[in-house]
Design a protein around this motif. Structure first.
Motif, PDB file in Angstrom:
ATOM      1  N   ASP A 156       1.046  -1.394  -0.472  1.00 15.67           N
ATOM      2  CA  ASP A 156      -0.540   0.126   0.186  1.00 15.67           C
ATOM      3  C   ASP A 156       1.142   1.420   0.182  1.00 15.67           C
ATOM      4  O   ASP A 156       0.321   2.234   0.556  1.00 15.67           O
ATOM      5  CB  ASP A 156      -0.805   0.086   1.457  1.00 15.67           C
ATOM      6  N   GLY A 157       1.878   1.683  -0.531  1.00 14.75           N
ATOM      7  CA  GLY A 157       2.763   2.223  -1.197  1.00 14.75           C
ATOM      8  C   GLY A 157       3.326   3.074  -0.213  1.00 14.75           C
ATOM      9  O   GLY A 157       3.826   2.562   1.528  1.00 14.75           O
ATOM     10  N   GLY A 158       3.862   4.024  -0.768  1.00 15.23           N
ATOM     11  CA  GLY A 158       5.048   4.701   0.424  1.00 15.23           C
ATOM     12  C   GLY A 158       4.658   5.063   2.273  1.00 15.23           C
ATOM     13  O   GLY A 158       5.144   5.567   2.708  1.00 15.23           O
ATOM     14  N   ARG A 159       3.516   5.604   2.208  1.00 20.27           N
ATOM     15  CA  ARG A 159       2.742   5.469   3.296  1.00 20.27           C
ATOM     16  C   ARG A 159       1.771   4.935   4.134  1.00 20.27           C
ATOM     17  O   ARG A 159       0.778   4.851   4.596  1.00 20.27           O
ATOM     18  CB  ARG A 159       1.824   7.732   2.969  1.00 20.27           C
ATOM     19  N   SER A 160       2.599   3.295   3.696  1.00 14.50           N
ATOM     20  CA  SER A 160       1.452   2.202   4.335  1.00 14.50           C
ATOM     21  C   SER A 160       1.282   2.023   5.381  1.00 14.50           C
ATOM     22  O   SER A 160       1.737   2.315   6.202  1.00 14.50           O
ATOM     23  CB  SER A 160       2.605   0.955   4.317  1.00 14.50           C
ATOM     24  N   VAL A 161       0.044   2.392   5.456  1.00 15.35           N
ATOM     25  CA  VAL A 161      -0.853   1.758   6.828  1.00 15.35           C
ATOM     26  C   VAL A 161      -0.661   0.752   7.216  1.00 15.35           C
ATOM     27  O   VAL A 161      -0.360   0.501   8.645  1.00 15.35           O
ATOM     28  CB  VAL A 161      -2.761   1.960   6.738  1.00 15.35           C
ATOM     29  N   THR A 162      -0.375  -0.106   6.938  1.00 18.08           N
ATOM     30  CA  THR A 162      -0.157  -2.120   7.066  1.00 18.08           C
ATOM     31  C   THR A 162       1.112  -2.034   7.471  1.00 18.08           C
ATOM     32  O   THR A 162       1.053  -2.073   9.079  1.00 18.08           O
ATOM     33  CB  THR A 162      -0.015  -2.896   5.678  1.00 18.08           C
ATOM     34  N   ARG A 163       2.307  -1.285   7.243  1.00 18.80           N
ATOM     35  CA  ARG A 163       3.426  -0.655   8.138  1.00 18.80           C
ATOM     36  C   ARG A 163       3.340  -0.453   9.166  1.00 18.80           C
ATOM     37  O   ARG A 163       3.812  -0.261  10.205  1.00 18.80           O
ATOM     38  CB  ARG A 163       4.885  -0.053   6.367  1.00 18.80           C
ATOM     39  N   LYS A 164       2.942   0.699   9.313  1.00 23.43           N
ATOM     40  CA  LYS A 164       1.997   1.924  10.047  1.00 23.43           C
ATOM     41  C   LYS A 164       1.642   1.550  11.510  1.00 23.43           C
ATOM     42  O   LYS A 164       1.778   1.350  12.397  1.00 23.43           O
ATOM     43  CB  LYS A 164       1.809   2.842  10.006  1.00 23.43           C
ATOM     44  N   LEU A 165       0.848   0.225  11.066  1.00 24.33           N
ATOM     45  CA  LEU A 165      -0.401  -0.417  12.212  1.00 24.33           C
ATOM     46  C   LEU A 165       0.748  -1.890  12.501  1.00 24.33           C
ATOM     47  O   LEU A 165       0.776  -2.258  13.652  1.00 24.33           O
ATOM     48  CB  LEU A 165      -1.176  -1.125  11.655  1.00 24.33           C
ATOM     49  N   ALA A 166       1.772  -2.126  11.823  1.00 27.62           N
ATOM     50  CA  ALA A 166       2.645  -3.074  12.035  1.00 27.62           C
ATOM     51  C   ALA A 166       3.475  -2.742  13.248  1.00 27.62           C
ATOM     52  O   ALA A 166       4.429  -3.719  13.683  1.00 27.62           O
ATOM     53  CB  ALA A 166       3.036  -3.676  11.222  1.00 27.62           C
ATOM     54  N   GLY A 167       4.070  -1.618  13.544  1.00 23.29           N
ATOM     55  CA  GLY A 167       4.647  -0.959  13.977  1.00 23.29           C
ATOM     56  C   GLY A 167       6.426  -1.303  13.158  1.00 23.29           C
ATOM     57  O   GLY A 167       7.277  -1.058  14.132  1.00 23.29           O
ATOM     58  N   ILE A 168       6.397  -1.059  12.254  1.00 20.48           N
ATOM     59  CA  ILE A 168       7.367  -1.128  11.695  1.00 20.48           C
ATOM     60  C   ILE A 168       8.479   0.332  11.363  1.00 20.48           C
ATOM     61  O   ILE A 168       7.147   0.823  10.508  1.00 20.48           O
ATOM     62  CB  ILE A 168       7.583  -1.881  10.697  1.00 20.48           C
ATOM     63  N   GLY A 169       9.088   0.726  11.670  1.00 18.56           N
ATOM     64  CA  GLY A 169       9.859   2.016  11.391  1.00 18.56           C
ATOM     65  C   GLY A 169      10.918   2.169  10.015  1.00 18.56           C
ATOM     66  O   GLY A 169      10.533   1.106   9.041  1.00 18.56           O
TER      67      GLY A 169
END
Length: 510
Positions: A156-169
Motif C-alpha cells: 500500500d505504498g510509501g505511506r503504508s498503513v500496513t507498515r504503520k499498524l504493524a509498528g515497523i519503522g
C-alpha cells in the motif's frame, strides 16, 4: 469475525496485483483490499526499466502489453549523463514504454482470470497479530468489519498503513530543496527535431528525448510518449513549502521551464481524451523499512522502500519483490516450505533495495547545482567512455548484477537464468508462464534425482546454447543450482539434491 483468509494483500497497485497473480499461480487465492473505490486513472510512471521487463515476459504478460519483447535499448541515462550501451558486451537494460495505468489494468485483468478477489473501497484501519494469525479491522462501503488472515502483505505504498499498524519503522531522509513541475502538453512542430525526436532549444541545441538535461538551476526532461508528450522541469529552491499552495497550472510549468532552460517553451494544452498529467511535487524521500517482515506481516514495493524516481527503478524493484515473495509464501502456506524459506525474502530483497537507494542517491548528487558538481560530472563523463564502467552501471540500473547466495561455485548459480532457447525454438519464457520451478536438464540423465520432487519441480530436457549442461531455475527466474559437466558426477548430483531440498523442501522419498 466475518471470515478468515489465507493471505490478505493491502493495496491493488501493480505490486499488490503482481503478488496476487503469483500466489494464484501457486494455488493460493489471496484477498486484495484497496481503499480507493475504483482503479486510479493517475499515471504515476511511464514505463518499466530493467529486469522486470523480462519478468513480465516470463509470465506471458509482456505480450499482453506490447507484443514480443524488444531487444535491450542502445542507450540510457544515469544522473543526466548518457550511457552508451553499444560499448558493453552484455546489454541487459530493457525498457518498456507503457503507462503505469495500463500495467495496472493488465495485472488486474490477469488477477481476475486467476480467481483473485479485489475489494475496492475497503480500507485497512486496524491490525493485530499473534503466533497463529492476523486480525484486521476493515472499513468498507457498508461499514466496518473484522477479517482474519494467516498472513498479511502491505503493498500500500510509501505511506503504508500496513507498515504503520504493524509498528515497523521507516527511517530515512527527506530532501526538501527539489520542486518539480510535470505536464502532458503539446509542443509546436518547429521546436521538435524530426531526426532524433528531441526538442530544439535555442542556445542549447537539441535535447534528446527521454533524457535528463541538467543546468545550473535545475533539470529538464522531454518525453514524446505515444500517449502524449510529457515535459518535466525540476528546480532547486531554498524556499519553504507554502501552507496554502494553489493548484498547479500549465503557466506554472512554462515558468519552471523558463527558469531551468532560460527559454520560453510555448506549451499548449494536451490533446486526446486523457487522463492528462499536471502536477507539482516537492521534496524527495529516501527511506527503507526497519524490516520487511514482522511475524505474519510482510511488506513489498514502496511500503518497504522509497527513493528518488530518477532512472525509473521503482517498479523494477517492487514487482520483483512480489515475484520473489509469492512462491515462498505459497509454499509456506502449503506446508511444504523448507525451514527459513520465508526469511530469505528479506535477506535477498533488502540488499537489492539498498543498491537502488545507493544509485538513486548518487544520481541525485550528479544532477545537483554547483560548480563542484559540474566538475564531478566532467570527470564522470570521462569514466562513462570506458566500457567497463558502462557495463557496471548498466548492470546496476537493470538489476542484472543481482546475485542471491549461491549453493555452488558455478557462475550462473544465484543469478537470473539466461534467456535461452531450446532446440525446436522453445524459449525459456514459454516454460515459466506457470511459475513452477524447472530443472533444465541438457544431459538427459538427471531425471532420477528429481523423482522425490516431481510434484513440485518440472523436468525439461533438450539442448540450448548456454554455458551450462543443467540448470535448476526457481519460480522467480533465478538459478538455484547449475553444472557444466557433460556427465554430472556424484558431487554434482549431491549438490542438486541439496538445492532441491534448500528451496523446495524435503523429498517425497525422505
Amino acid at each position: 469475525m466475518e471470515d478468515t483468509e489465507d493471505i490478505v494483500i493491502a493495496g491493488a497497485g501493480p505490486n499488490g496485483l503482481m503478488l496476487a497473480c503469483e500466489l494464484a499461480l501457486a494455488g493460493v487465492r489471496p484477498l486484495v483490499l484497496e481503499r480507493l473505490p475504483e482503479p486510479t486513472t493517475e499515471n504515476r510512471a511511464n514505463g518499466l526499466v530493467g529486469q522486470v521487463v523480462r519478468v513480465l515476459d516470463r509470465r506471458g504478460l509482456h505480450e499482453r502489453l506490447a507484443g514480443p519483447i524488444a531487444p535491450p535499448v542502445p542507450g540510457f541515462v544515469f544522473g543526466a549523463m548518457r550511457l552508451d550501451l553499444t560499448l558493453v558486451e552484455r546489454n541487459s537494460l530493457n525498457v518498456l514504454g507503457v503507462p503505469q495505468r495500463r500495467i495496472e489494468a493488465m495485472l488486474g485483468e490477469r488477477a481476475a482470470e486467476l480467481g483473485v478477489e479485489v475489494r475496492h473501497g475497503h480500507e485497512l484501519t486496524g491490525l493485530a497479530q499473534d503466533a497463529d494469525a492476523v486480525t484486521l479491522d476493515v472499513t468498507g462501503p457498508d461499514g466496518p468489519y473484522r477479517l482474519g488472515a494467516r498472513y498479511v502483505v502491505g503493498a500500500d505504498g510509501g505511506r503504508s498503513v500496513t507498515r504503520k499498524l504493524a509498528g515497523i519503522g521507516f527511517p530515512g531522509v527527506t530532501e526538501d530543496r527539489a520542486v518539480s513541475h510535470s505536464a502532458n502538453a503539446t509542443v509546436p512542430a518547429e521546436f521538435t527535431d524530426p531526426g532524433s525526436g528531441g526538442l530544439r532549444v535555442p542556445g542549447r541545441g537539441v535535447i534528446p528525448p527521454f533524457f535528463h538535461y541538467r543546468t545550473e538551476t535545475g533539470l529538464f526532461a522531454y518525453a514524446p510518449f505515444p500517449t502524449g508528450t510529457l515535459v518535466t522541469a525540476m528546480e532547486w529552491t531554498d524556499d519553504e513549502e507554502p501552507a496554502d499552495e494553489p493548484p498547479v497550472t500549465l503557466d506554472d510549468v512554462r515558468a519552471s521551464i523558463r527558469r531551468v532552460l532560460d527559454f520560453d517553451l510555448p506549451l499548449g494544452a494536451p490533446e486526446g481524451e486523457g487522463p492528462h498529467l499536471l502536477r507539482r511535487l516537492r521534496g524527495r524521500n529516501t527511506r527503507l523499512a526497519d524490516k520487511f517482515r514482522d511475524g505474519r506481516v510482510l511488506l513489498v514495493g514502496d511500503a518497504a522502500h522509497v527513493h528518488s524516481a530518477i532512472g525509473g527503478p521503482g517498479l523494477n524493484l517492487g514487482l520483483q519483490d512480489a515475484v520473489n515473495l509469492g512462491w515462498k509464501l505459497a509454499a509456506t502456506l502449503g506446508g511444504r516450505a523448507p525451514a527459513g524459506l520465508l526469511d530469505t525474502y528479506e535477506s535477498e530483497r533488502r540488499p537489492v533495495a539498498e543498491r537502488v537507494v545507493m544509485h538513486t542517491q548518487a544520481q541525485s548528487a550528479l544532477i545537483s547545482p554547483g560548480g563542484d558538481v559540474t566538475a564531478l560530472r566532467e570527470l564522470f563523463g570521462e569514466l562513462l567512455r570506458l566500457p567497463g564502467t558502462v557495463q557496471h552501471i548498466a548492470d546496476l540500473m537493470s538489476g542484472a548484477d543481482v546475485r542471491y547466495e549461491p549453493g555452488t561455485d558455478h557462475p550462473l548459480d544465484g543469478r537470473w537464468a539466461p534467456d535461452l532457447v531450446l532446440d525446436g525454438g522453445t524459449r525459456l519464457a514459454e516454460l515459466t508462464a506457470t511459475a513452477r520451478p524447472l530443472l533444465l536438464d541438457f544431459t538427459g540423465s538427471l531425471g532420477d534425482e528429481l523423482r522425490g520432487w516431481s510434484d513440485r519441480v518440472d523436468h525439461v530436457t533438450g539442448h540450448a546454447d548456454v554455458d551450462a549442461t543443467a540448470l535448476l531455475v526457481r519460480p522467480d527466474g533465478y538459478v538455484a543450482w547449475a553444472t557444466s559437466a557433460a556427465e554430472p558426477d556424484d558431487t554434482d548430483r549431491k549438490a542438486l539434491r541439496a538445492a532441491l531440498e534448500r528451496w523446495f523442501g524435503h523429498s517425497l522419498d525422505a
